[in-house]
Design a protein around this motif. Structure first.
Motif, PDB file in Angstrom:
ATOM      1  N   ILE A 116      30.471  23.435  45.295  1.00 22.81           N
ATOM      2  CA  ILE A 116      31.830  23.288  45.814  1.00 22.81           C
ATOM      3  C   ILE A 116      32.669  22.564  44.763  1.00 22.81           C
ATOM      4  O   ILE A 116      32.177  21.688  44.059  1.00 22.81           O
ATOM      5  CB  ILE A 116      31.833  22.520  47.151  1.00 22.81           C
ATOM      6  N   THR A 117      33.913  22.968  44.631  1.00 21.81           N
ATOM      7  CA  THR A 117      34.819  22.288  43.713  1.00 21.81           C
ATOM      8  C   THR A 117      35.955  21.690  44.520  1.00 21.81           C
ATOM      9  O   THR A 117      36.484  22.328  45.428  1.00 21.81           O
ATOM     10  CB  THR A 117      35.393  23.247  42.653  1.00 21.81           C
ATOM     11  N   LEU A 118      36.313  20.482  44.203  1.00 22.93           N
ATOM     12  CA  LEU A 118      37.392  19.822  44.917  1.00 22.93           C
ATOM     13  C   LEU A 118      38.745  20.155  44.316  1.00 22.93           C
ATOM     14  O   LEU A 118      39.767  20.023  44.969  1.00 22.93           O
ATOM     15  CB  LEU A 118      37.169  18.306  44.923  1.00 22.93           C
ATOM     16  N   GLU A 119      38.752  20.563  43.064  1.00 21.21           N
ATOM     17  CA  GLU A 119      39.992  20.960  42.408  1.00 21.21           C
ATOM     18  C   GLU A 119      39.855  22.376  41.900  1.00 21.21           C
ATOM     19  O   GLU A 119      38.782  22.791  41.476  1.00 21.21           O
ATOM     20  CB  GLU A 119      40.297  20.029  41.231  1.00 21.21           C
ATOM     21  N   ALA A 120      40.953  23.119  41.945  1.00 18.53           N
ATOM     22  CA  ALA A 120      40.940  24.481  41.424  1.00 18.53           C
ATOM     23  C   ALA A 120      40.729  24.450  39.914  1.00 18.53           C
ATOM     24  O   ALA A 120      41.204  23.554  39.225  1.00 18.53           O
ATOM     25  CB  ALA A 120      42.264  25.166  41.755  1.00 18.53           C
ATOM     26  N   GLU A 121      39.975  25.430  39.430  1.00 15.16           N
ATOM     27  CA  GLU A 121      39.729  25.528  37.989  1.00 15.16           C
ATOM     28  C   GLU A 121      41.039  25.868  37.273  1.00 15.16           C
ATOM     29  O   GLU A 121      41.963  26.392  37.890  1.00 15.16           O
ATOM     30  CB  GLU A 121      38.665  26.597  37.716  1.00 15.16           C
ATOM     31  N   PRO A 122      41.134  25.548  35.975  1.00 19.61           N
ATOM     32  CA  PRO A 122      42.347  25.914  35.241  1.00 19.61           C
ATOM     33  C   PRO A 122      42.574  27.423  35.326  1.00 19.61           C
ATOM     34  O   PRO A 122      41.640  28.200  35.171  1.00 19.61           O
ATOM     35  CB  PRO A 122      42.057  25.485  33.807  1.00 19.61           C
ATOM     36  N   THR A 123      43.782  27.804  35.612  1.00 22.26           N
ATOM     37  CA  THR A 123      44.111  29.220  35.770  1.00 22.26           C
ATOM     38  C   THR A 123      45.132  29.606  34.713  1.00 22.26           C
ATOM     39  O   THR A 123      46.114  28.912  34.502  1.00 22.26           O
ATOM     40  CB  THR A 123      44.678  29.479  37.180  1.00 22.26           C
ATOM     41  N   ARG A 124      44.884  30.727  34.058  1.00 24.27           N
ATOM     42  CA  ARG A 124      45.763  31.243  33.013  1.00 24.27           C
ATOM     43  C   ARG A 124      46.651  32.341  33.610  1.00 24.27           C
ATOM     44  O   ARG A 124      46.166  33.191  34.347  1.00 24.27           O
ATOM     45  CB  ARG A 124      44.910  31.799  31.884  1.00 24.27           C
ATOM     46  N   CYS A 125      47.926  32.323  33.300  1.00 28.05           N
ATOM     47  CA  CYS A 125      48.851  33.353  33.773  1.00 28.05           C
ATOM     48  C   CYS A 125      48.400  34.710  33.232  1.00 28.05           C
ATOM     49  O   CYS A 125      48.205  34.861  32.025  1.00 28.05           O
ATOM     50  CB  CYS A 125      50.269  33.050  33.303  1.00 28.05           C
ATOM     51  N   PRO A 126      48.230  35.713  34.102  1.00 29.32           N
ATOM     52  CA  PRO A 126      47.789  37.018  33.625  1.00 29.32           C
ATOM     53  C   PRO A 126      48.871  37.771  32.854  1.00 29.32           C
ATOM     54  O   PRO A 126      48.583  38.743  32.169  1.00 29.32           O
ATOM     55  CB  PRO A 126      47.413  37.762  34.910  1.00 29.32           C
ATOM     56  N   ARG A 127      50.113  37.302  32.934  1.00 24.77           N
ATOM     57  CA  ARG A 127      51.204  37.993  32.247  1.00 24.77           C
ATOM     58  C   ARG A 127      51.462  37.450  30.836  1.00 24.77           C
ATOM     59  O   ARG A 127      51.556  38.196  29.887  1.00 24.77           O
ATOM     60  CB  ARG A 127      52.456  37.921  33.097  1.00 24.77           C
ATOM     61  N   CYS A 128      51.546  36.103  30.724  1.00 26.51           N
ATOM     62  CA  CYS A 128      51.873  35.528  29.413  1.00 26.51           C
ATOM     63  C   CYS A 128      50.724  34.728  28.804  1.00 26.51           C
ATOM     64  O   CYS A 128      50.794  34.344  27.641  1.00 26.51           O
ATOM     65  CB  CYS A 128      53.138  34.674  29.492  1.00 26.51           C
TER      66      CYS A 128
END
Length: 163
Positions: A116-128
């Motif tokens: 389980i993760t308490l924080e969302a993983e780093p997410t990269r914008c799929p557009r830029c």
């Protein structure tokens, strides 16, 4: 044609053409949902694991699997769903992750060994491609996605959750 005349490889090939009903740019095999294919005499059994136990598309996936196998001429088809082991985004293939990104959905990071993760993983914008994004909602159009906005290009997008 009977089941005994069809190889399991041919069945896997037919299943690779079955799209995920909620994300049509990837198949159920791309997503790693199909766990097992068995040919036993005249009967074919396909076992799959849904991405979420409460997946609203469960019946559609089950029906599509049966239809794909019957489309090969097999009459006796059993489709089983299992929740053990639970599906993980680690079962997705690399090509599926790239097609999600091209479709405008941020692909999930590998889930790894964490339960389980308490924080969302780093997410990269799929557009830029920017990491300058913020989550705006924990759930997107389906339970397996979150909503984000990129603060660099100002575009909203969905991101697939890692599980």
């Amino acid at each position: 044609m009977t089941a005994s005349q069809i190889s399991s490889e041919r069945i896997w090939q037919a299943l690779s053409a079955v799209p995920d009903p909620e994300i049509p740019v990837v198949s159920i095999t791309d997503m790693g949902m199909v766990r097992d294919v068995q040919v036993d005499g005249e009967r074919v059994t396909v076992t799959f694991t849904p991405t979420f136990s409460g997946c609203p598309a469960l019946h559609v996936i089950k029906g599509s699997i049966g239809e794909a196998v019957r489309g090969l001429g097999v009459q006796e088809v059993e489709v089983k769903s299992t929740l053990t082991p639970p599906w993980t985004t680690d079962w997705m293939n690399a090509d599926a992750r790239e097609r999600l990104r091209q479709y405008g959905i941020a692909p999930p990071a590998p889930a790894g060994e964490q339960l389980i993760t308490l924080e969302a993983e780093p997410t990269r914008c799929p557009r830029c491609g920017s990491l300058n994004v913020r989550m705006t909602a924990s759930f997107g159009s389906t339970l397996c996605k979150r909503l984000y906005v990129c603060d660099s290009c100002k575009e909203p997008f969905e991101g697939f959750k890692s599980v």
